[in-house]
Design an enzyme around this catalytic site. Structure first.
Site, short mmCIF file in Angstrom:
data_model
loop_
_atom_site.label_atom_id
_atom_site.label_comp_id
_atom_site.label_asym_id
_atom_site.label_seq_id
_atom_site.Cartn_x
_atom_site.Cartn_y
_atom_site.Cartn_z
N LYS A 129 59.04 39.61 51.65
CA LYS A 129 57.99 40.12 52.54
C LYS A 129 58.62 41.14 53.48
CE LYS A 129 53.60 39.71 53.48
NZ LYS A 129 52.46 39.41 52.58
N ASP A 169 49.75 44.77 52.71
CA ASP A 169 49.32 43.57 53.44
C ASP A 169 48.52 44.11 54.63
OD1 ASP A 169 49.90 40.45 53.62
OD2 ASP A 169 50.11 41.18 55.66
P1 NDP Z 1 43.68 44.36 56.26
O1 NDP Z 1 44.57 45.06 57.18
O2 NDP Z 1 43.00 45.10 55.18
O3 NDP Z 1 42.55 43.57 57.09
C1 NDP Z 1 42.88 42.62 58.05
C2 NDP Z 1 41.60 42.13 58.70
O4 NDP Z 1 41.93 41.02 59.54
C3 NDP Z 1 40.97 43.17 59.59
O5 NDP Z 1 39.58 42.98 59.62
C4 NDP Z 1 41.58 42.86 60.96
O6 NDP Z 1 40.82 43.26 62.06
C5 NDP Z 1 41.64 41.34 60.89
N1 NDP Z 1 42.73 40.87 61.77
C6 NDP Z 1 44.05 41.20 61.67
N2 NDP Z 1 44.74 40.62 62.66
C7 NDP Z 1 43.86 39.91 63.37
C8 NDP Z 1 43.96 39.08 64.51
N3 NDP Z 1 45.14 38.87 65.12
N4 NDP Z 1 42.82 38.48 64.96
C9 NDP Z 1 41.64 38.70 64.35
N5 NDP Z 1 41.48 39.47 63.27
C10 NDP Z 1 42.57 40.07 62.79
O7 NDP Z 1 44.55 43.16 55.65
P2 NDP Z 1 44.31 42.32 54.32
O8 NDP Z 1 42.86 42.11 54.10
O9 NDP Z 1 45.12 42.92 53.26
O10 NDP Z 1 45.01 40.93 54.70
C11 NDP Z 1 44.30 39.86 55.34
C12 NDP Z 1 45.07 38.56 55.15
O11 NDP Z 1 45.22 38.28 53.76
C13 NDP Z 1 46.50 38.55 55.71
O12 NDP Z 1 46.79 37.24 56.15
C14 NDP Z 1 47.34 38.86 54.48
O13 NDP Z 1 48.68 38.38 54.61
C15 NDP Z 1 46.58 38.08 53.43
N6 NDP Z 1 46.81 38.50 52.05
C16 NDP Z 1 46.59 39.79 51.66
C17 NDP Z 1 46.76 40.16 50.34
C18 NDP Z 1 46.42 41.52 49.84
O14 NDP Z 1 46.46 41.72 48.61
N7 NDP Z 1 46.07 42.47 50.69
C19 NDP Z 1 47.28 39.19 49.35
C20 NDP Z 1 47.40 37.84 49.85
C21 NDP Z 1 47.19 37.53 51.16
P3 NDP Z 1 41.28 44.57 62.91
O15 NDP Z 1 40.97 45.72 62.00
O16 NDP Z 1 40.46 44.51 64.14
O17 NDP Z 1 42.74 44.39 63.17
#
Ligand code: NDP
Length: 447
Positions: A129, A169
């Site tokens: 990671k 991510d």
């Molecule tokens: P993105 O950056 O596309 O989206 C993240 C989302 O989560 C946004 O809506 C963001 O809101 C919100 N968010 C982030 N931090 C916070 C916080 N501290 N409090 C509240 N909301 C928050 O990321 P992903 O969708 O790619 O990833 C989301 C999760 O899924 C993570 O935990 C990641 O590790 C996990 N994941 C992702 C994979 C992938 O293929 N992308 C694979 C497996 C797991 P804002 O825009 O306001 O920050």
């Protein structure tokens, strides 16, 4: 969450001392160890070979300066990381996160979880990671490009198509992967599958963008089928509105569910008629805007500031934002409101207290290392296509993804049953993921 096994108890006390300032990493290790006690009792050979001691220590952890120049010509400095946690099953594989909260603890917890997740996919992928405490929000495309180029200038010497293959991510999507790939190619003078999540014009795979969210819903379907039901007709609440959340919403809707709420870090929207995904994609993917803007397009929807999304009554809850976003109190509210299933799209979004409440109340619960593995699995499929210079159709990749998610569910259930843990998918995922890596480590000798 308590650890009773004397060997694991002592080892965990040592891990706590050595990683004292890393609460997220310790949380992830405690969760895995508490599931693996049954394995420690049955497999003394794994204790003798120091497998538990070795698996919690990264093979390599790199931290580096990322210096870049912003649009105002000011020099900025961020900290970059890559943890290469375990290569027993294959090249290190795991995403890169750009978020101001990124630190060594968060990168290590994510890398540790990734070992077991990648093992569960059935593909030959080690665990890694990376990331940086850089906030892409509010930055121009030029600033993001210069940051990505500076980040890759250091990272390039540590990764490679057969060594370590990062992906996206939080904060790292198609735009960032493009800039990172371009810089790697420029530095190494080679065009290889060194990153996944690439654009379709230069080696990306169909379905990779959708894979984590779609895979999550495929997993939920398996879970619900074990109780004779399905997503059809269910009210679904999804936190986040990023890559995972959007495509979980898309697939849940396609499977007949009604997705009534989505969020970002500022607040959440409720649309009782079912969220309009075209509007969400326009706001989030095209304009990089805020979820609050949804009500400008859909006036009957409500926007609520703050993180109260779990108060919205639902049948199925899919936390898809970030770690520790769903607490014990939220879990109690979900139970009270009649929720029947919770599946993690994000990594470790539910606190240990929340998971205990789900288990105590008979709620179906899927841990992220199983239910969100569709993303990395499809990254593995992207690597296979790159290595063979082929591109598979959307249907072919989607079909493989569905099969992988079904297998993960089946293997988690079987491991839980084999080790006397009933239908506990947290135990099943940890045991099944761990055993495969442990056998490979045993075979490869002590290092
Ligand atoms: P993105 O950056 O596309 O989206 C993240 C989302 O989560 C946004 O809506 C963001 O809101 C919100 N968010 C982030 N931090 C916070 C916080 N501290 N409090 C509240 N909301 C928050 O990321 P992903 O969708 O790619 O990833 C989301 C999760 O899924 C993570 O935990 C990641 O590790 C996990 N994941 C992702 C994979 C992938 O293929 N992308 C694979 C497996 C797991 P804002 O825009 O306001 O920050």
């Amino acid at each position: 969450m308590t650890i009773q096994h004397p060997y694991l108890q002592n080892l965990f006390a040592d891990i706590q001392k050595r990683n004292a300032n890393e609460p997220e990493f310790l949380q992830a290790v405690a969760e895995v160890f508490s599931s693996l006690e049954v394995v420690a009792y049955k497999r003394p050979d794994l204790l003798e070979a120091g497998i538990f001691d070795r698996i919690v220590e990264p093979e390599r952890m790199i931290s580096f300066r990322v210096a870049w120049v912003d649009d105002a010509n000011t020099v900025r400095v961020n900290r970059g990381y890559r943890v290469q946690f375990n290569s027993a099953l294959g090249p290190y594989k795991g995403g890169i996160r750009f978020h101001p909260s990124v630190n060594a603890s968060i990168i290590k917890f994510l890398g540790f979880e990734q070992i077991f997740k990648n093992s569960l996919t059935g593909l030959l992928l080690g665990g890694g990671k990376g990331g940086a405490d850089f906030d892409p929000k509010g930055k121009s495309d030029g600033e993001v490009m210069r940051f990505c180029q500076a980040f890759m200038t250091e990272l390039a010497r540590h990764i490679g198509a057969h060594t370590d293959v990062p992906a996206g991510d939080i904060g790292v999507g198609a735009r960032e992967i493009g800039f990172l790939f371009g810089q790697y190619k420029r530095l190494q003078n080679e065009f290889t599958g060194v990153l996944t999540g690439k654009g379709l014009t230069y080696g990306g795979s169909l379905v990779r963008k959708e894979a984590t969210g779609y895979g999550l819903c495929y997993f939920v379907q398996e879970m619900l089928a074990s109780k004779g039901t399905s997503l059809a007709g269910k009210r679904v609440v999804i936190s986040g509105s990023g890559n995972v959340a959007i495509y979980a919403a898309e697939k849940a809707t396609a499977l007949g569910a009604c997705v009534i709420a989505l969020s970002d870090s500022s607040g959440y929207i409720v649309d009782p008629k079912g969220v309009n995904l075209a509007v969400i994609k326009e706001i989030k993917e095209v304009r990089r805007g805020r979820i609050s803007e949804y009500t400008q397009y859909v006036p009957h929807a409500e926007y609520h500031p703050g993180f109260g999304i779990w108060n919205v009554p639902c049948d199925v809850a899919l936390p898809c934002a970030t770690q520790n976003e769903l607490h014990g109190e939220d879990a109690a509210v979900l139970v009270k409101n009649g929720c029947i299933a919770v599946a993690e799209g994000a990594n470790m979004p539910c606190t240990p207290e929340a998971v205990d409440i789900f288990h105590e109340n008979g709620i179906l619960f899927a841990p992220g290392k199983a239910s969100n593995a569709g993303g990395v699995a499809t990254s593995g499929l992207e690597m296979a296509q790159n290595a063979s210079f082929l591109s598979w159709s959307f249907e072919e990749v989607d079909c493989r993804l569905q099969q992988i998610m079904k297998n993960i569910y089946k293997n988690c259930r079987k491991a839980a049953e084999d080790y006397g843990c009933g239908d506990n998918l947290v135990a099943g995922a940890n045991i099944a993921g761990f055993l495969k890596v442990a056998e490979a480590m045993l075979a490869q000798g002590v290092f």
